[in-house]
Motif scaffolding. Structure first.
Motif, mmCIF file in Angstrom:
data_model
loop_
_atom_site.group_PDB
_atom_site.id
_atom_site.type_symbol
_atom_site.label_atom_id
_atom_site.label_comp_id
_atom_site.label_asym_id
_atom_site.label_seq_id
_atom_site.Cartn_x
_atom_site.Cartn_y
_atom_site.Cartn_z
ATOM 1 N N ASN A 37 -16.564 3.817 9.171
ATOM 2 C CA ASN A 37 -15.146 3.313 7.549
ATOM 3 C C ASN A 37 -17.020 3.042 6.378
ATOM 4 O O ASN A 37 -16.485 2.157 5.715
ATOM 5 C CB ASN A 37 -15.420 1.966 7.991
ATOM 6 N N ASN A 38 -17.498 3.563 6.573
ATOM 7 C CA ASN A 38 -18.719 3.947 5.641
ATOM 8 C C ASN A 38 -18.154 5.195 4.507
ATOM 9 O O ASN A 38 -19.054 5.467 3.468
ATOM 10 C CB ASN A 38 -20.147 3.996 5.886
ATOM 11 N N LEU A 39 -17.262 6.170 4.642
ATOM 12 C CA LEU A 39 -17.268 7.024 3.847
ATOM 13 C C LEU A 39 -16.269 6.518 2.501
ATOM 14 O O LEU A 39 -15.723 5.416 2.229
ATOM 15 C CB LEU A 39 -15.297 7.561 4.576
ATOM 16 N N LYS A 40 -17.135 7.185 1.167
ATOM 17 C CA LYS A 40 -16.700 6.821 0.280
ATOM 18 C C LYS A 40 -15.030 7.590 -0.429
ATOM 19 O O LYS A 40 -15.256 6.747 -1.966
ATOM 20 C CB LYS A 40 -17.988 6.205 -0.699
ATOM 21 N N THR A 41 -15.462 8.972 -0.145
ATOM 22 C CA THR A 41 -14.707 9.357 -0.855
ATOM 23 C C THR A 41 -13.729 10.407 0.044
ATOM 24 O O THR A 41 -14.380 10.960 0.601
ATOM 25 C CB THR A 41 -15.118 10.563 -2.067
ATOM 26 N N LEU A 42 -12.791 10.327 0.238
ATOM 27 C CA LEU A 42 -12.161 10.653 0.792
ATOM 28 C C LEU A 42 -11.197 11.566 -0.040
ATOM 29 O O LEU A 42 -9.558 11.639 -0.463
ATOM 30 C CB LEU A 42 -10.907 10.394 2.100
ATOM 31 N N GLY A 43 -10.505 13.089 0.306
ATOM 32 C CA GLY A 43 -9.661 13.914 -0.760
ATOM 33 C C GLY A 43 -8.647 15.613 0.652
ATOM 34 O O GLY A 43 -8.983 15.897 0.702
ATOM 35 N N LYS A 68 -7.528 1.772 7.392
ATOM 36 C CA LYS A 68 -7.226 0.054 7.379
ATOM 37 C C LYS A 68 -8.441 -0.168 7.156
ATOM 38 O O LYS A 68 -8.751 -1.437 6.819
ATOM 39 C CB LYS A 68 -6.397 -0.640 7.920
ATOM 40 N N TYR A 69 -9.633 -0.049 8.271
ATOM 41 C CA TYR A 69 -10.791 -0.305 7.974
ATOM 42 C C TYR A 69 -12.289 0.279 7.165
ATOM 43 O O TYR A 69 -13.154 0.029 6.500
ATOM 44 C CB TYR A 69 -11.942 0.019 8.990
ATOM 45 N N LEU A 70 -11.432 1.629 6.507
ATOM 46 C CA LEU A 70 -11.762 2.323 5.205
ATOM 47 C C LEU A 70 -12.540 1.627 4.089
ATOM 48 O O LEU A 70 -11.678 2.007 3.047
ATOM 49 C CB LEU A 70 -11.523 3.481 4.910
ATOM 50 N N ASN A 71 -12.929 0.554 4.023
ATOM 51 C CA ASN A 71 -13.427 -0.616 3.176
ATOM 52 C C ASN A 71 -14.305 -0.482 1.654
ATOM 53 O O ASN A 71 -14.405 -1.557 0.843
ATOM 54 C CB ASN A 71 -13.249 -1.974 3.833
ATOM 55 N N LYS A 72 -15.445 0.789 1.995
ATOM 56 C CA LYS A 72 -15.959 0.990 1.056
ATOM 57 C C LYS A 72 -15.321 2.155 0.061
ATOM 58 O O LYS A 72 -15.725 2.683 -1.160
ATOM 59 C CB LYS A 72 -16.816 1.708 1.499
ATOM 60 N N LEU A 73 -13.780 2.544 0.330
ATOM 61 C CA LEU A 73 -13.879 4.160 0.152
ATOM 62 C C LEU A 73 -13.195 3.804 -1.417
ATOM 63 O O LEU A 73 -12.890 2.743 -2.266
ATOM 64 C CB LEU A 73 -11.872 4.398 0.261
ATOM 65 N N GLU A 74 -13.516 4.685 -2.183
ATOM 66 C CA GLU A 74 -13.119 4.043 -3.664
ATOM 67 C C GLU A 74 -12.213 4.796 -4.624
ATOM 68 O O GLU A 74 -11.846 4.424 -5.140
ATOM 69 C CB GLU A 74 -14.777 4.951 -4.116
ATOM 70 N N SER A 117 4.137 7.903 4.582
ATOM 71 C CA SER A 117 4.413 6.046 4.168
ATOM 72 C C SER A 117 2.550 6.351 4.579
ATOM 73 O O SER A 117 2.091 6.855 4.729
ATOM 74 C CB SER A 117 4.376 5.242 6.072
ATOM 75 N N ILE A 118 2.319 4.653 3.789
ATOM 76 C CA ILE A 118 0.609 4.490 3.383
ATOM 77 C C ILE A 118 0.805 3.317 4.175
ATOM 78 O O ILE A 118 0.959 2.427 4.038
ATOM 79 C CB ILE A 118 0.190 4.792 1.866
ATOM 80 N N PRO A 119 -0.639 3.138 4.923
ATOM 81 C CA PRO A 119 -0.786 1.937 5.661
ATOM 82 C C PRO A 119 -1.344 0.506 4.590
ATOM 83 O O PRO A 119 -1.373 1.134 3.480
ATOM 84 C CB PRO A 119 -1.687 2.059 7.158
ATOM 85 N N ASP A 120 -1.203 -0.481 4.942
ATOM 86 C CA ASP A 120 -1.679 -1.647 4.756
ATOM 87 C C ASP A 120 -2.990 -1.126 4.017
ATOM 88 O O ASP A 120 -4.172 -1.243 4.471
ATOM 89 C CB ASP A 120 -1.257 -2.658 4.654
ATOM 90 N N LEU A 121 -3.134 -1.414 2.445
ATOM 91 C CA LEU A 121 -4.822 -0.623 2.127
ATOM 92 C C LEU A 121 -5.159 -2.295 0.902
ATOM 93 O O LEU A 121 -6.424 -1.920 0.393
ATOM 94 C CB LEU A 121 -4.617 0.015 1.316
#
Length: 657
Positions: A141-147, A162-168, A180-184
């Motif tokens: 959950n500390n991930l900031k960038t996911l490509g 849904k727990y990736l609350n640090k992703l920018e 589909s994409i889950p609730d963000l």
């Protein structure tokens, strides 16, 4: 280590036996677009050496199917293996816990990644274009960038998402199997969500109010979720080609930070929000190809708007597209109304003081009357005017005042008499350019052009180049020989008499006058006469743009000071002009083409060079029914040439029209 130009290297177990302190290991290939493989090979059993101190590993084209147990390193922080052959990242051993960055982009064999939730230091994970990857691993959950753009087989997103609350930033472009994409909404740091070309995506997820950029072109979304009403930070919304989208919610007008809105090719959208004028930061609206019938009057309140594209908006049958007064658009620079059904432009268009480009191509106006152009005298900065295939009652009174006009396209216009290709056009405005943008004047098949007016137009181009040589120099630095500063095409049998060097055929040799480069030489002008043997030629590829259009091209052969000859542009030919080679806009008679502003490496030139001209289609095939029958070269010099008694030939003005 760069391996792109090296011989093949085989790494054996003893290769790193003396490198127990190694911290950086890099096998780098600089040009991945050239499909260069890595020439470093590893035995199937892998490494027997453990890199205890290694912190950074970059291995382009890593050859093995997975990282093996004997490759463990507890200090590894950065793992980059683009274009690798990896199928499974690691197995049967825990991953390096100190990893901060993993880059596996374009690893097209990758199918499986084990649980990564324990990588508490991981900030960046790049899986772009891993086209066989079907599932993402559990992520920290500390991930900031996911490509994950280009993961075409991706069908599932893990519950931990849904727990990736640090992703920018989240890039999902071209994930064409994702439905589909889950609730963000819990992603309070999210700034960008890019999901273009996710062709199966029907529902837009709930997003946080921190979002600044939503790029969703090419999706099947039909409506917006409730969270859309609260996007106060949104700056860019791209819904281009969302063919199932029926309308924009009025709540979009609460996004006071919105700068760019694209609903182009959303064929079911038939109106913009009535209160769109409240979007005080809006700079760009792209609504081309929609079913919009009427532009709301509030649009005139958009003081920041710079770009407005309504191309292809037909409006309502019998009425056409209804435009409100545009006088409030103080900063509008580009207005595209091409292929719209418009009876007449509002008089307020003359108030657009900063407008630089106006496209009215394909506007037919009302049957029997044609499009009515109001006076354009207020458009002080208009540089490009497109009137291609228009039916216009009168042209000249509207455009004669456009002193900064650089590009005028009148090809295929129909005047009062209804004859195609501007056969009614007689007079031309004065040419003008004030930047390095090129002037393109296409008068194909304009058979009534007044020759005095045409000569005055040509003279104006030459005189401005002579007076403003800095523009020519800046254009040369910006574009080299890729394009000319000014080009013109018009019906005529002969190259202008003032061209210093002329030849019959498609090849010309030029021997320069003695000491000519001691003077204020600016550039060359090139000219050809093209003839057509079959004016009614029917193309075998009527729908293929690349076969229907041709370009007059040339190569430059220089005799250098050491006596050798070399080809300026041996890898490709340079363009002089582009034009249709079949259909109604094709030339019907001989035409002269002139390109101004050609520069070459004169410091390498002795006193001889040559030009060879061709006519090819856009697929580089020869055009047999259009030929170059004459060609010419002219040297252009600046004013106030310093002359001596021995060089009277240069003081007589022989090199000006």
């Amino acid at each position: 280590m760069s391996s792109s130009n090296a011989r093949d290297i085989n790494l054996t177990p003893w290769a790193f036996a003396k490198m127990e302190k190694l911290r950086l290991l890099e096998f780098y290939v600089p040009d991945f677009r050239g499909n260069r493989g890595n020439k470093v090979h590893v035995l199937d059993e892998g490494f027997e050496f453990v890199f205890n101190e290694l912190k950074y590993l970059h291995w382009y084209g890593f050859p093995l199917k997975s990282l093996q147990t004997n490759f463990q390193t507890k200090n590894l922080a950065i793992l980059e293996m683009p274009n690798s052959n990896v199928e499974e990242l690691w197995s049967d051993f825990p991953p390096p816990v100190n990893l901060k960055r993993i880059d596996l982009k374009r690893s097209k064999q990758l199918t499986s990644i084990p649980n990564c939730s324990g990588l508490k230091s991981l900030k960046e994970f790049n899986l772009r274009n891993c086209s066989k990857l079907k599932r993402l691993p559990e992520l920290p959950n500390n991930l900031k960038t996911l490509g994950i753009a280009g993961c075409k087989s991706l069908v599932e997103i893990p519950s931990s998402f849904k727990y990736l609350n640090k992703l920018e930033s989240l890039e999902l472009n071209d994930c064409e199997s994702l439905e589909s994409i889950p609730d963000l909404r819990g992603w309070k740091s999210l700034k960008e969500l890019h999901g273009c070309e996710c062709y199966k995506l029907k529902m837009l997820p709930e997003v946080p109010n921190s979002i600044e950029s939503l790029q969703l072109s090419g999706t099947l979304i039909e409506e917006f979720p409730p969270s859309f009403e609260d996007l106060h930070s949104l700056k860019s919304l791209d819904l281009f080609d969302c063919s199932m989208l029926k309308s924009l919610p009025s709540s979009i007008c609460k996004s006071k930070s919105l700068e760019s809105l694209s609903v182009g090719n959303c064929s079911k959208i038939d109106k913009l929000p009535d209160n769109i004028g409240t979007l005080e930061s809006l700079k760009s609206i792209d609504a081309r190809g929609t079913a919009i019938r009427e532009i709301p009057p509030s649009i005139s309140c958009l003081k920041s708007l710079e770009y407005l594209n309504l191309s292809g908006c037909k409006g309502e049958d019998g009425v056409g597209l209804i435009l409100p007064p545009l006088s409030g658009l103080d900063n509008l620079k580009e207005l595209n109304l091409s292929d719209c059904r418009i009876k007449e432009l509002p008089l307020s268009i003359s108030c657009l003081k900063r407008l630089e480009s106006l496209n009215l191509s394909g506007c037919k106006g009302e049957d029997g009357l044609g499009l009515i152009l109001p006076p354009l005298s207020g458009l002080d900065n208009l540089r490009k005017l497109r009137l291609r295939n228009c039916r216009i009652k009168e042209i000249l009174p509207s455009i004669s005042c456009l002193k900064r006009l650089e590009s005028l396209d009148l090809s295929g216009c129909k005047g009062e008499d209804g004859v195609v290709n501007c056969t009614s056009l007689e007079e031309l405005p004065s040419p003008s350019f004030h930047s390095s943008n090129n002037v393109v004047a296409d008068f194909t098949n304009c058979l009534k052009l007044n020759r005095n007016s045409l000569n005055y137009f040509l003279e104006g181009i030459v005189l401005q180049m002579q007076r403003l040589p800095s523009i020519v120099e800046r254009h040369r630095k910006d574009y080299g020989r890729r394009r000319h500063l000014a080009s013109i095409c018009y019906p005529e049998n002969d190259i202008p008499e003032w061209f210093s060097f002329q030849s019959t055929g498609s090849f010309i040799d030029v021997k320069l006058p003695q000491h000519c480069f001691n003077y204020n030489f600016i550039c060359l002008a090139l000219s050809v006469v093209v003839t057509i043997s079959d004016p009614d030629h029917q193309c075998d590829h009527q729908e293929d743009y690349y076969h229907k259009h041709s370009r007059v091209r040339y190569e430059h052969i220089v005799k250098s000071k050491d006596g050798d000859q070399y080809l300026n542009g041996i890898d490709h030919l340079f363009d002089l002009f582009q034009m249709p080679c079949c259909g109604p806009d094709c030339i019907k008679s001989n035409h002269v083409i002139i390109g101004f502003g050609y520069c070459f490496d004169r410091e390498l030139c002795d006193d001889e060079f040559s030009f060879r001209f061709y006519v090819k289609d856009l697929n580089e095939s020869n055009i047999e029914h259009i030929k170059v029958i004459k060609c010419g070269v002219h040297l252009m010099f600046g004013p106030n040439l310093e002359t001596s008694g021995d060089d009277d030939e240069f003081s007589s003005g022989d090199f000006s029209p």
